[in-house]
Design a protein around this motif. Structure first.
Motif, mmCIF file in Angstrom:
data_model
loop_
_atom_site.group_PDB
_atom_site.id
_atom_site.type_symbol
_atom_site.label_atom_id
_atom_site.label_comp_id
_atom_site.label_asym_id
_atom_site.label_seq_id
_atom_site.Cartn_x
_atom_site.Cartn_y
_atom_site.Cartn_z
ATOM 1 N N THR B 8 -109.215 60.463 98.488
ATOM 2 C CA THR B 8 -110.648 60.611 98.231
ATOM 3 C C THR B 8 -111.096 62.065 98.343
ATOM 4 O O THR B 8 -112.267 62.369 98.219
ATOM 5 C CB THR B 8 -111.465 59.755 99.219
ATOM 6 O OG1 THR B 8 -111.047 60.081 100.539
ATOM 7 C CG2 THR B 8 -111.255 58.281 98.949
ATOM 8 N N SER B 67 -109.846 51.916 89.666
ATOM 9 C CA SER B 67 -110.430 51.343 90.866
ATOM 10 C C SER B 67 -110.077 52.194 92.078
ATOM 11 O O SER B 67 -108.988 52.757 92.165
ATOM 12 C CB SER B 67 -109.893 49.910 91.012
ATOM 13 O OG SER B 67 -110.032 49.466 92.322
ATOM 14 N N LEU B 71 -112.570 52.831 99.148
ATOM 15 C CA LEU B 71 -113.982 53.018 99.488
ATOM 16 C C LEU B 71 -114.697 51.692 99.618
ATOM 17 O O LEU B 71 -115.343 51.215 98.696
ATOM 18 C CB LEU B 71 -114.655 53.883 98.422
ATOM 19 C CG LEU B 71 -114.105 55.305 98.388
ATOM 20 C CD1 LEU B 71 -114.638 56.029 97.171
ATOM 21 C CD2 LEU B 71 -114.489 56.062 99.634
ATOM 22 N N LYS B 72 -114.557 51.111 100.791
ATOM 23 C CA LYS B 72 -115.181 49.821 101.056
ATOM 24 C C LYS B 72 -115.664 49.807 102.483
ATOM 25 O O LYS B 72 -115.123 50.514 103.331
ATOM 26 C CB LYS B 72 -114.115 48.724 100.972
ATOM 27 C CG LYS B 72 -113.914 48.079 99.656
ATOM 28 C CD LYS B 72 -113.083 46.838 99.915
ATOM 29 C CE LYS B 72 -112.551 46.246 98.646
ATOM 30 N NZ LYS B 72 -112.130 44.861 98.882
ATOM 31 N N ALA B 80 -114.571 50.259 94.771
ATOM 32 C CA ALA B 80 -115.295 51.237 93.961
ATOM 33 C C ALA B 80 -114.611 51.411 92.604
ATOM 34 O O ALA B 80 -113.403 51.278 92.478
ATOM 35 C CB ALA B 80 -115.360 52.566 94.697
ATOM 36 N N TRP B 105 -118.843 57.293 89.589
ATOM 37 C CA TRP B 105 -118.245 56.153 90.278
ATOM 38 C C TRP B 105 -119.313 55.233 90.863
ATOM 39 O O TRP B 105 -120.354 55.663 91.292
ATOM 40 C CB TRP B 105 -117.250 56.590 91.364
ATOM 41 C CG TRP B 105 -117.671 57.675 92.276
ATOM 42 C CD1 TRP B 105 -118.017 58.948 91.928
ATOM 43 C CD2 TRP B 105 -117.768 57.616 93.697
ATOM 44 N NE1 TRP B 105 -118.314 59.686 93.038
ATOM 45 C CE2 TRP B 105 -118.172 58.901 94.137
ATOM 46 C CE3 TRP B 105 -117.533 56.613 94.648
ATOM 47 C CZ2 TRP B 105 -118.354 59.184 95.489
ATOM 48 C CZ3 TRP B 105 -117.719 56.914 95.994
ATOM 49 C CH2 TRP B 105 -118.133 58.196 96.398
ATOM 50 N N CYS B 107 -120.059 52.267 93.679
ATOM 51 C CA CYS B 107 -119.466 51.747 94.898
ATOM 52 C C CYS B 107 -120.446 50.890 95.675
ATOM 53 O O CYS B 107 -121.654 50.869 95.404
ATOM 54 C CB CYS B 107 -118.900 52.862 95.765
ATOM 55 S SG CYS B 107 -120.132 53.755 96.692
ATOM 56 N N LEU B 125 -122.390 46.483 92.758
ATOM 57 C CA LEU B 125 -121.955 47.871 92.965
ATOM 58 C C LEU B 125 -123.224 48.711 92.880
ATOM 59 O O LEU B 125 -123.462 49.430 91.907
ATOM 60 C CB LEU B 125 -120.959 48.300 91.872
ATOM 61 C CG LEU B 125 -119.564 47.702 92.001
ATOM 62 C CD1 LEU B 125 -118.795 47.859 90.702
ATOM 63 C CD2 LEU B 125 -118.794 48.369 93.142
ATOM 64 N N THR B 273 -117.166 57.314 104.238
ATOM 65 C CA THR B 273 -117.588 55.910 104.209
ATOM 66 C C THR B 273 -118.911 55.714 104.934
ATOM 67 O O THR B 273 -119.758 54.949 104.490
ATOM 68 C CB THR B 273 -116.525 55.003 104.869
ATOM 69 O OG1 THR B 273 -115.243 55.554 104.617
ATOM 70 C CG2 THR B 273 -116.579 53.609 104.313
ATOM 71 N N THR B 280 -125.678 53.260 100.240
ATOM 72 C CA THR B 280 -125.666 51.911 99.669
ATOM 73 C C THR B 280 -126.924 51.172 100.107
ATOM 74 O O THR B 280 -127.572 50.488 99.321
ATOM 75 C CB THR B 280 -124.415 51.125 100.129
ATOM 76 O OG1 THR B 280 -123.248 51.857 99.809
ATOM 77 C CG2 THR B 280 -124.360 49.751 99.476
#
Lengths: 131, 288
Positions: B8, B67, B71-72, B80, B105, B107, B125, B273, B280
């Motif tokens: 990343t 994919s 990144l979760k 992502a 991207w 995510c 997403l 993250t 998010t």
């Protein structure tokens, strides 16, 4: 009468007419305005909080400019037992409607509306806000 | 936290423009190569229509969709999805160097609030980050909106949210002494725009935050307010200016920097993250 903060200068006390309603304006874009209002509240006599005080929150049209947390404003309304009104001064329609609302409230607070007292109107506004 | 920092690393130190995206209808993780082909055709078609970015030279734009499983936040999060646009120079052979011209991207980090309440055919997403020419962002965005019936909106960050970021990121432990914490304020109601930049030594800022924060790992609005008020009063003591009457527009720390127009830069892979989780959340609240 417009003032940027309280207390009002004492020199003009004897010339001032009776105050029937105090509307504290909080600009949601300015944390400073909230602090100013909080400081000014300390200078208001307790009797005013029986329906003769309201909080007017401006700038609510733009959520992305928000510098004041809404919970802080709700809490202020609760602690001082006074209604919280919202408006956006930049939109003429809302500005006019808000002015009309304040005028109506003022009429009640000044005792010009028979059968409705400032206190009863105040609690009516607060109860409807809770709903 | 399990993300391999090397994979990343390419996301760091780039300026990303943020968007909130409503759930995508009938999007499938297994069809990424198809999507790349379809998007490539769409871009070529847009070029024909004269909506191209460059004039003159025939451009061959290669699209890659992949994919990024690292990144979760939780297992419920969608992995992502990365979209890359590269330029292949026409005069060279197939194996020639491709120049990356645009990156975007999607995510979702800890987006359970949204993904739990969404019907089956939808993929959540909610956060989209773009780096590169706005014209490409617009073309790629149009394709996604048309294909998956979703809606992109610029994600703005309010001064309130920026002050949360300032407080949160100040509290993060960083290995070596890094850049100063910087806050930029825009002064309203002036005939000419005026910006005030307030730089604070990172150790001083952390020391202040440490005295304010009561429970490690937890932050309350009250603590953020006290932290910011301390910084404001310190400034007022020196310059007689009430920063609380201005608009906070940018926050820069060693972890990341964020601008109210919805622009972010990630500076530490360790906290990538964490920052994405916050973004998010902002994207989800803008959607709802």
């Amino acid at each position: 009468h417009l003032a940027t903060s309280l207390p009002l200068p004492s020199e003009r006390d004897h010339l001032r007419p009776r105050i029937d309603l105090i509307a504290f304006m909080i600009d949601i874009k300015s944390k400073y305005s909230l602090k100013n209002v909080e400081a000014s509240l300390a200078h208001v006599d307790a009797s005013f909080f029986l329906g003769k005080v309201c909080f007017l929150v401006t700038g609510v049209g733009r959520v992305n400019y928000c510098s004041v947390e809404m919970n802080a404003i709700w809490k202020l309304g609760e602690v001082y037992c006074s209604p919280v009104l919202f408006c956006e001064l930049e939109l003429e329609g809302i500005r006019v409607a808000t002015a009309q609302r304040l005028l109506r409230m003022l009429q009640i607070c000044a005792g010009h509306v028979p059968g409705v007292s400032a206190l009863s109107f105040g609690s009516l506004m607060r109860n409807s806000a809770d709903d | 936290e399990n993300a391999d920092p090397r994979r990343t690393a390419f996301l760091l130190h780039k300026q990303w423009t943020l968007y909130s995206v409503t759930p995508l209808y009938r999007f499938s993780n297994t069809r990424l190569r198809d999507y790349a082909r379809l998007l490539s055709a769409f871009i070529a078609a847009e070029k024909q229509k004269g909506l191209a970015v460059e004039i003159g030279v025939e451009l061959d734009i290669k699209v890659a969709v992949s994919s990024l499983p690292d990144l979760k936040g939780s297992d419920q999060d969608q992995a992502a999805i990365l979209v890359q646009l590269s330029l292949r120079s026409p005069a060279s052979s197939k194996n020639s160097e491709e120049k990356l011209i645009w990156l975007g991207w999607f995510c979702c980090v800890s987006g359970d609030d949204l993904s739990e309440n969404v019907p089956e055919d939808f993929t959540c997403l909610p956060l989209f980050l773009a780096n590169g020419a706005e014209s490409y962002t617009s073309i790629v965005g149009s394709w996604f909106q048309k294909t998956f019936d979703c809606c992109f909106r610029r994600l703005a960050i309010s001064p309130l949210n920026l002050s949360w970021m300032a407080a949160m990121w100040t509290g993060c432990k960083v290995d070596k002494t890094t850049s100063a914490m910087e806050l930029v304020f825009s002064v309203p109601c002036l005939p000419q725009p005026l910006d005030i930049s307030y730089a604070i030594h990172p150790e001083d800022a952390k020391a202040l935050w440490d005295t304010v924060q009561k429970t490690p790992g937890e932050i309350t609005q009250e603590e953020v307010d006290v932290f910011m008020d301390c910084l404001y009063s310190h400034f007022h003591r020196h310059f007689k200016i009430h920063l609380s009457a201005t608009k906070l527009v940018k926050v820069s720390t060693a972890i990341a920097s964020a601008h109210c127009d919805g622009i972010i830069k990630f500076l530490q892979s360790q906290y990538l993250t964490g920052v994405l989780m916050l973004l998010t959340e902002l994207a989800i609240s803008q959607i709802q």
